[in-house]
Write a protein that holds these residues in place. Sequence first.
Motif, mmCIF file in Angstrom:
data_model
loop_
_atom_site.group_PDB
_atom_site.id
_atom_site.type_symbol
_atom_site.label_atom_id
_atom_site.label_comp_id
_atom_site.label_asym_id
_atom_site.label_seq_id
_atom_site.Cartn_x
_atom_site.Cartn_y
_atom_site.Cartn_z
ATOM 1 N N ASN A 130 84.642 37.583 17.486
ATOM 2 C CA ASN A 130 84.799 37.436 16.042
ATOM 3 C C ASN A 130 84.763 35.956 15.700
ATOM 4 O O ASN A 130 85.304 35.127 16.438
ATOM 5 C CB ASN A 130 86.130 38.033 15.581
ATOM 6 N N VAL A 131 84.146 35.658 14.588
ATOM 7 C CA VAL A 131 84.037 34.278 14.138
ATOM 8 C C VAL A 131 84.064 34.283 12.612
ATOM 9 O O VAL A 131 83.563 35.217 11.986
ATOM 10 C CB VAL A 131 82.745 33.616 14.691
ATOM 11 N N PHE A 132 84.658 33.253 12.041
ATOM 12 C CA PHE A 132 84.623 33.142 10.583
ATOM 13 C C PHE A 132 83.256 32.620 10.160
ATOM 14 O O PHE A 132 82.664 31.753 10.814
ATOM 15 C CB PHE A 132 85.743 32.227 10.082
ATOM 16 N N ASP A 133 82.765 33.123 9.036
ATOM 17 C CA ASP A 133 81.424 32.793 8.555
ATOM 18 C C ASP A 133 81.238 31.309 8.248
ATOM 19 O O ASP A 133 80.110 30.831 8.208
ATOM 20 C CB ASP A 133 81.064 33.643 7.337
ATOM 21 N N ILE A 134 82.318 30.579 8.059
ATOM 22 C CA ILE A 134 82.203 29.147 7.747
ATOM 23 C C ILE A 134 81.947 28.304 9.007
ATOM 24 O O ILE A 134 81.632 27.129 8.906
ATOM 25 C CB ILE A 134 83.472 28.638 7.010
ATOM 26 N N SER A 159 91.708 29.793 3.309
ATOM 27 C CA SER A 159 92.067 28.526 3.943
ATOM 28 C C SER A 159 93.100 27.772 3.107
ATOM 29 O O SER A 159 93.350 28.118 1.945
ATOM 30 C CB SER A 159 90.822 27.655 4.125
ATOM 31 N N SER A 160 93.636 26.723 3.694
ATOM 32 C CA SER A 160 94.618 25.895 2.977
ATOM 33 C C SER A 160 93.998 25.216 1.763
ATOM 34 O O SER A 160 94.710 24.796 0.858
ATOM 35 C CB SER A 160 95.217 24.850 3.928
ATOM 36 N N GLN A 161 92.665 25.144 1.725
ATOM 37 C CA GLN A 161 91.940 24.560 0.583
ATOM 38 C C GLN A 161 91.583 25.618 -0.457
ATOM 39 O O GLN A 161 90.905 25.322 -1.434
ATOM 40 C CB GLN A 161 90.647 23.886 1.057
ATOM 41 N N GLY A 162 91.999 26.886 -0.213
ATOM 42 C CA GLY A 162 91.711 27.965 -1.143
ATOM 43 C C GLY A 162 90.340 28.600 -0.965
ATOM 44 O O GLY A 162 89.911 29.386 -1.800
ATOM 45 N N VAL A 163 89.644 28.274 0.127
ATOM 46 C CA VAL A 163 88.316 28.833 0.378
ATOM 47 C C VAL A 163 88.458 30.160 1.116
ATOM 48 O O VAL A 163 89.214 30.262 2.087
ATOM 49 C CB VAL A 163 87.471 27.842 1.228
ATOM 50 N N GLN A 164 87.729 31.176 0.623
ATOM 51 C CA GLN A 164 87.736 32.485 1.272
ATOM 52 C C GLN A 164 86.795 32.474 2.472
ATOM 53 O O GLN A 164 85.640 32.067 2.350
ATOM 54 C CB GLN A 164 87.272 33.563 0.278
ATOM 55 N N TRP A 165 87.301 32.900 3.625
ATOM 56 C CA TRP A 165 86.493 33.023 4.839
ATOM 57 C C TRP A 165 86.305 34.501 5.128
ATOM 58 O O TRP A 165 87.236 35.299 5.041
ATOM 59 C CB TRP A 165 87.191 32.409 6.038
ATOM 60 N N SER A 166 85.092 34.851 5.507
ATOM 61 C CA SER A 166 84.812 36.219 5.934
ATOM 62 C C SER A 166 84.728 36.252 7.453
ATOM 63 O O SER A 166 84.313 35.281 8.084
ATOM 64 C CB SER A 166 83.495 36.710 5.324
ATOM 65 N N ASN A 167 85.139 37.370 8.031
ATOM 66 C CA ASN A 167 85.097 37.532 9.483
ATOM 67 C C ASN A 167 83.793 38.222 9.874
ATOM 68 O O ASN A 167 83.424 39.244 9.309
ATOM 69 C CB ASN A 167 86.283 38.382 9.959
ATOM 70 N N LEU A 168 83.109 37.640 10.839
ATOM 71 C CA LEU A 168 81.852 38.176 11.334
ATOM 72 C C LEU A 168 82.047 38.627 12.772
ATOM 73 O O LEU A 168 82.470 37.832 13.613
ATOM 74 C CB LEU A 168 80.761 37.104 11.262
ATOM 75 N N GLU A 169 81.769 39.897 13.037
ATOM 76 C CA GLU A 169 81.787 40.380 14.415
ATOM 77 C C GLU A 169 80.403 40.148 14.998
ATOM 78 O O GLU A 169 79.392 40.397 14.337
ATOM 79 C CB GLU A 169 82.129 41.867 14.462
ATOM 80 N N MET A 170 80.358 39.650 16.233
ATOM 81 C CA MET A 170 79.086 39.449 16.913
ATOM 82 C C MET A 170 79.133 40.216 18.226
ATOM 83 O O MET A 170 80.187 40.337 18.860
ATOM 84 C CB MET A 170 78.816 37.958 17.123
ATOM 85 N N ILE A 171 77.978 40.733 18.629
ATOM 86 C CA ILE A 171 77.912 41.663 19.756
ATOM 87 C C ILE A 171 76.771 41.269 20.690
ATOM 88 O O ILE A 171 75.692 40.874 20.241
ATOM 89 C CB ILE A 171 77.667 43.100 19.246
ATOM 90 N N LEU A 172 77.031 41.412 21.998
ATOM 91 C CA LEU A 172 75.992 41.224 23.007
ATOM 92 C C LEU A 172 76.026 42.430 23.939
ATOM 93 O O LEU A 172 77.052 42.713 24.564
ATOM 94 C CB LEU A 172 76.212 39.930 23.802
ATOM 95 N N ASP A 173 74.901 43.142 24.017
ATOM 96 C CA ASP A 173 74.767 44.284 24.922
ATOM 97 C C ASP A 173 74.225 43.804 26.263
ATOM 98 O O ASP A 173 73.371 42.913 26.313
ATOM 99 C CB ASP A 173 73.816 45.335 24.334
#
Length: 185
Positions: A130-134, A159-173
Motif C-alpha cells: 500500500n502506498v499513498f497516492d502523493i 495530512s497535517s497540511q490538510g491535504v487528502q491522501w488516497s491509499n493505493l494498493e499495488m500488486i505483483l503476481d
Amino acid sequence: MDIHLELLNESDFNTIVNWINHRDQDFMVQWSGLTYTFPLTVEQMQSHYHKGINSLDSDVFIYKIVEITSNEMIGSLQLCRFDSMKKEAVICRFIIGDSSRRGSGIGTLALKKAVQIGFTQFGLKQIRLNVFDINNTAIRCYERVGFKKGKMTENAYTSSQGVQWSNLEMILDKEIWEKNVPVSE
C-alpha cells in the motif's frame, strides 16, 4: 552500490526510530500508516511486535538493507500479513533511512530482493503493498519492480497540511515477476 537484505534484530529498532523522528508525523504515516504515534519510540515498536519478529508465528519478517562495502544498515522493509491459503503477503514499512541515498536505485534493488525472497523462499503467488497516492517516487519504484496499481481508497488520510491522501494498493503476481526477472537473478 551493492546491497543485501538480512534479518533485522530488535536491537536495530533504535536506528529506525531515529530515521523516522528526523522527519515528521506525515512521513511516519507514509511509512507505517496509523500504527504508531509520533514521535516513534522503541517501546512502541516492541509493543507492536509483541509476538516477536522473523517467524511465521509472528507474521512478520523485518529485513535490514545493508550496504555491502561499509556493512552499514541503510534501510529496512517488512514482509508480513502472510495468507497461507492465498499464498500472498504484504510488503510494508519500507524506508531508505539516509535521505541522501534516496533516488539512487537502492530502493528498487532492495524491493527486487524482497520480492525474490517472497516468491522463492516463502512460495508466495502474490505480493501486495500500500502506498499513498502523493508518494510518486515510491510508486515509480514499485512499478519498476513490476507492481501494478490496484484498488484506490479515496481520502484515507488527511495530512497535517490538510491535504487528502488516497491509499493505493499495488500488486505483483508471481507469473508476471517470473516473466520479467533477468536470468542472472
